[in-house]
Scaffold this motif. Structure first.
Motif, PDB file in Angstrom:
ATOM      1  N   ASP A 531       0.820  -1.219   0.000  1.00  0.00           N
ATOM      2  CA  ASP A 531       0.000   0.000   0.000  1.00  0.00           C
ATOM      3  C   ASP A 531       0.851   1.265   0.000  1.00  0.00           C
ATOM      4  N   LYS A 535       0.979   4.215  -3.006  1.00  0.00           N
ATOM      5  CA  LYS A 535       0.798   5.651  -2.770  1.00  0.00           C
ATOM      6  C   LYS A 535       1.883   6.455  -3.482  1.00  0.00           C
ATOM      7  N   ARG A 538       1.172   6.514  -7.159  1.00  0.00           N
ATOM      8  CA  ARG A 538       0.101   7.480  -7.462  1.00  0.00           C
ATOM      9  C   ARG A 538       0.644   8.906  -7.430  1.00  0.00           C
ATOM     10  N   LYS A 539       1.381   9.209  -6.369  1.00  0.00           N
ATOM     11  CA  LYS A 539       1.917  10.564  -6.191  1.00  0.00           C
ATOM     12  C   LYS A 539       2.815  10.943  -7.375  1.00  0.00           C
ATOM     13  N   HIS A 578      -5.253  -0.530  -8.895  1.00  0.00           N
ATOM     14  CA  HIS A 578      -5.462   0.385  -7.766  1.00  0.00           C
ATOM     15  C   HIS A 578      -6.135   1.688  -8.192  1.00  0.00           C
TER      16      HIS A 578
END
Length: 1013
Positions: A531, A535, A538-539, A578
């Motif tokens: 997870d 993140k 994604r960032k 995701h």
């Protein structure tokens, strides 16, 4: 032979009283403090003597100890000597095998090649009790190692000796005569015996210490016994030394003290592990001379790996070994040859040079090395660089390190609106010779894994993944702010891969960019996403999309920028489970390939866009463009696969493909991919994806319609198959608009023919009405194609229109109209034969006569492929009747000048009555036609004339070897002459004429007289 002593030993302040009562003999290594060697067997605290002796043994040469302290108690000396031997097996393993990690290696022996490594063999010898007579005298270890007998070799006893200093083996000798870079198995066995069983090794102080304890009588006895035991070997040397010592002015008497090979190192000695420099040079020279054959490239890479391993362990021999390797590379005779011939080195060889440069980079940037040492290396590197044959870096990389701080991506929105932007990242981090991203990624990853002993990822530039399973990282390796090293490593890689960078010059530099990117992605794929890492993905994905011109996925894209397809495919597949929307945004943005664009817009059309060219006039110097286009295709295919079942996304992906992909072969591949995905056997066909497949196929047809493409026929057949799967309306549609997709030939011979086949009708389950509509479209297409290209489409059109009288008549009229000017005799004969086959003999006859008008057979074309057509046309005319034959014979006489063909036609016409085998109801008289009347008289005269002309033509250039063949030709001519009423007289005159004209050819004329009088 004994290694030479490194320093002279003497004891000017020696006092016998301080050592009275001490044994002159030896004690076992494990005397005082032996428990520390096997700490697992005892919980006794380590003594201060052992702690201090161990530290001194690691850092100080023994001479410094002696100079620092005038008197050293013997127990202290013993502990220093004891602790001076290497304690870890890892270095011994490193110097005796290509594998890494002494403890890891163990004795598994799963690999038959590994069991032959000296380290593994040494362990086997040790564990089978083959090591004996082990003795440590000072800093010198000796013993014997017995190689057991084998079926092919007898037992071998090897005498081994090892010198050591500050926990490093500094010299080795073995009577086995091993010639290799690595220590032999016997040295390994002896060294490991001392590491694993120190308590079983008898330890003596250096021999000079023992000699100091002897009086004169003892010394004389010692020397005489030594000479007696080894008199054959040492007697000459002993006598020579005795003479020099007794001579007052000898050199030996000018020096204070005497050498002791067991006394350890002097202050000036370099402290490094023993490396056989000569063998390193010889092996590298041998591998280079093999030019990449016999696995020599692999061997050189293994040597590079050994250098890397040494650097990881901060072993000074890494630089020493690399220097030796580099000297051999610089001396490779092929460099001068390639320079002289102006040819480039092979890719494999260039990769070896790359590895050489990378390792030197590791050495000169090593933060642990001293500045003086760096200066020495830089001088050496400059010296090599000044040599003429030293290869150039193939690329536009400068001499300076890239300015990493200035090239970070920025999120300033103003940059997006600028037409031109100052760019500092002409050099990309990925693909750069120094590989900053790969190095940083590996370093952070290793730190995160906390793996000090295992693996070899640090400074590993080979690009070969060491493990196939994902890495699982322990939770405790975090920075102070709670961020893990693994997260930092991943983020570093994503930033580097997403950097907008200019494609470098040169084929090899461009290939290196691709290779470096793929290597980094391969390492990333070994990391299992959790997870926290998702993140970060994604960032970074959002950041790259919104960033300015320093991002390769931002809105501003330079024409010469390295494309992001491979990286985006990895991001897409990672993010898809995701955040599908973000995944598609990244992949669709990355589909751009501006170097092939003629217009500038890219990205969101509501905002300003720029495709800026920083380096004018560079296109088309992209040597890796085909690879880049295939990666673009892979990205598109990945999106198509993921979008199955989602009509909106499929439409978006289709638009992106049509806009950004410019290679017809890649669009065709995508069409095929989409078709396969849409028609998987385990589910119903996905109609939306099928339509995407068809749309891509139609684009391929339009792109390749006016260009040559060797796969075109395959593409057309595939498109018909795809349209069939979509449905009858798709087939009808491609036939209605055939002229934008196909050539007339393709449309009739492949498209319409396939559509009209029984297979298609059955596959589509068509009723009679649907069949007729499809057939009507096919006939319309056929007639249009015949009008446009009658030469190639008329026959197909006739065939397709057979079942419709009006269409068939129209097709026939098209053929007649084109026959005069636009069609060849071959095409007309083919259609004529088709007409006879279909039961239209008069139409066949008409077309045959039109074909004859285009034909011209000269006197020597007696094997021309059209002869059969001429004979068939004459036979057809003969079968139809006298009038038809009379009409065709003048055409034959005009078109055919070959005597043998004319005589063949003449003979056939005289054998049967014209019209007797007619295919229609007309009747003829039943009489054979006369040779004295037209039309056969005309044919007979033409045949005789052809024989006369051919005879003269052949005699002009005849050679003796063709005389007999010529006589046979005249015999056939006579048969034709005799068919005429006055033929005998004509032939005699003809022969007499030949004899007169060609009387110079005496032998030939003699043959003519013999045969014909």
């Amino acid at each position: 032979s004994q290694p030479p002593a490194k320093r002279l030993c003497c004891r000017p302040g020696y006092n016998t009283n301080c050592r009275q009562g001490q044994r002159a003999g030896g004690t076992l290594c494990g005397g005082s403090g032996a428990a520390q060697c096997g700490s697992s067997k005892s919980q006794t605290p380590e003594s201060l003597l052992d702690i201090s002796a161990r530290k001194v043994a690691e850092k100080w040469p023994f001479q410094r100890v002696e100079e620092r302290f005038e008197r050293i108690p013997e127990p202290v000396q013993r502990r220093i000597v004891y602790w001076s031997f290497p304690r870890s097996e890892r270095e011994i393993c490193m110097y005796s095998s290509f594998s890494t990690g002494g403890e890891e290696s163990g004795t598994s022996g799963e690999n038959s090649d590994e069991t032959r490594l000296p380290f593994k063999r040494g362990i086997a010898l040790l564990e089978s009790g083959c090591v004996d007579n082990v003795l440590q005298v000072g800093f010198h270890l000796s013993g014997t190692v017995t190689e057991p007998a084998t079926p092919s070799e007898s037992e071998l006893i090897c005498s081994v000796s090892v010198s050591f200093d500050r926990c490093k083996i500094t010299a080795v000798t073995c009577s086995c005569g091993n010639k290799d870079i690595f220590y032999c198995a016997h040295v390994v066995a002896l060294a490991l015996y001392r590491v694993r069983k120190p308590e079983q090794v008898k330890l003596h102080l250096p021999i000079s210490e023992t000699l100091f304890q002897m009086n004169r009588d003892q010394l004389q006895k010692f020397v005489q016994y030594l000479i007696t035991v080894h008199h054959t070997e040492v007697l000459p040397t002993a006598q020579k030394l005795a003479d020099e010592i007794l001579s007052t002015n000898s050199e030996i008497n000018q020096v204070h003290g005497a050498p002791d090979p067991t006394a350890g190192a002097s202050v000036d000695d370099e402290n490094c592990w023993h490396l056989d420099e000569e063998q390193v040079q010889e092996q590298v020279k041998l591998f280079l001379s093999q030019g990449g054959y016999h696995g020599s490239g692999k061997q050189l890479n293994l040597l590079f790996s050994k250098v890397r391993e040494m650097l990881k362990m901060r072993d000074s021999n890494g630089a020493r070994m690399l220097t030796l390797i580099t000297e051999q590379f610089m001396g490779d005779p092929r460099l001068a040859l390639w320079r002289q011939q102006g040819t480039t080195m092979t890719d494999k060889y260039r990769q070896l040079w790359d590895e050489l440069g990378t390792l030197w980079m590791c050495i000169v940037l090593n933060p642990h090395c001293k500045s003086e040492q760096k200066c020495v290396w830089l001088r050496q590197l400059r010296r090599w660089n000044s040599v003429d044959v030293c290869p150039w870096e193939d690329g536009n990389h400068g001499n300076e390190l890239p300015n990493l701080t200035h090239a970070l991506p920025h999120g300033n929105p103003e940059l997006l609106h600028k037409g031109m932007t100052s760019v500092t990242n002409m050099e990309g981090w990925v693909g750069h010779p120094l590989d900053p991203i790969g190095t940083l990624f590996s370093t952070l990853l290793d730190t995160g894994r906390g793996d000090e002993e295992g693996g070899n990822a640090f400074l590993d530039f080979s690009g070969t993944p060491k493990r196939s399973e994902p890495h699982l990282f322990p939770a405790q390796h975090f920075l102070d702010d709670g961020q893990s090293f693994v997260a930092l490593a991943v983020e570093t890689a994503l930033i580097g891969l997403g950097q907008q960078r200019v494609m470098p010059d040169g084929l090899y530099a461009q290939e290196k960019v691709c290779r470096n990117e793929e290597q980094l992605l391969a390492k990333l794929q070994e990391v299992e996403l959790n997870d926290a890492l998702v993140k970060i993905f994604r960032k970074q994905a959002v950041f790259l999309l919104e960033a300015g011109p320093y991002s390769g996925l931002g809105e501003l894209l330079y024409r010469e920028s390295v494309p992001m397809h491979t990286f985006a495919k990895y991001l897409f597949t990672s993010l898809l489970p995701h955040d599908a929307e973000l995944a598609y945004k990244i992949a669709l943005r990355a589909m751009r390939l501006p170097v092939l664009e003629t217009t500038a817009p890219s990205g969101d059309l509501s905002r300003p866009h720029h495709i800026v060219s920083m380096v004018p006039n560079r296109y088309p110097r992209w040597f890796t463009l085909s690879h880049i286009e295939s990666q673009q295709c892979e990205l598109a295919s990945t999106m198509l696969t993921a979008a199955k079942g989602d009509g909106r996304k499929l439409e978006t992906v289709l638009e992106s493909i049509q806009k950004n992909i410019h290679s017809s072969s890649h669009i065709f591949k995508l069409a095929q991919d989409a078709f396969k995905i849409a028609t998987l056997m385990d589910s119903l066909p996905d109609l939306t994806l099928l339509k995407v497949s068809l749309e891509l196929g139609l684009q391929v047809m339009r792109m390749t319609l006016s260009t040559l493409n060797w796969r075109r026929r395959e593409m057309v057949r595939w498109l018909v198959t795809c349209a069939t799967e979509v449905g009858v309306y798709a087939l009808d549609s491609i036939m209605q608009s055939w002229f934008t997709l196909f050539t007339p030939t393709e449309a009739t011979s492949i498209v319409a023919t396939t559509v009209m086949s029984n297979t298609t009708i059955v596959r589509l389950h068509l009723d009679c009405h649907q069949q007729e509509n499809l057939a009507s479209s096919a006939r319309t297409l056929a007639l249009q194609c015949a009008m446009k290209d009658p030469q190639n489409c008329s026959l197909s059109a006739l065939t397709l229109c057979e079942k419709d009288h009006i269409a068939f008549e129209t097709a026939y009229q098209i053929v007649l109209d084109a026959a005069v000017t636009g069609m060849s005799y071959t095409q007309l004969f083919t259609i004529a034969r088709y007409m006879e086959h279909r039961g239209y003999p008069m139409r066949a006859y008409k077309l045959a006569t039109l074909a004859m008008a285009h034909l011209n057979l000269s006197y020597n074309q007696d094997t021309h492929p059209a002869i059969n057509d001429v004979l068939w046309a004459c036979a057809l005319s003969h079968s139809l009747g006298k009038n038809e034959l009379a009409a065709v014979i003048p055409l034959v006489v005009k078109s055919v000048k070959c005597a043998t063909v004319l005589s063949d036609i003449l003979r056939r016409c005289t054998l049967t009555t014209p019209g007797m085998v007619a295919l229609h109801s007309r009747r003829n008289s039943g009489k054979l036609m006369s040779l004295d009347k037209a039309p056969l008289r005309q044919l007979l005269d033409a045949t005789i004339g052809a024989y006369i002309n051919t005879t003269h033509s052949r005699l002009t250039h005849i050679s003796p070897r063709h005389y007999s063949e010529f006589i046979e030709f005249l015999s056939k001519a006579r048969e034709t002459f005799l068919m005429a009423q006055d033929g005998h007289i004509q032939f005699t005159q003809f022969i007499d004429n030949l004899k007169q004209i060609y009387k110079g050819k005496k032998k030939l004329m003699m043959l003519v007289r013999e045969r014909f009088g």
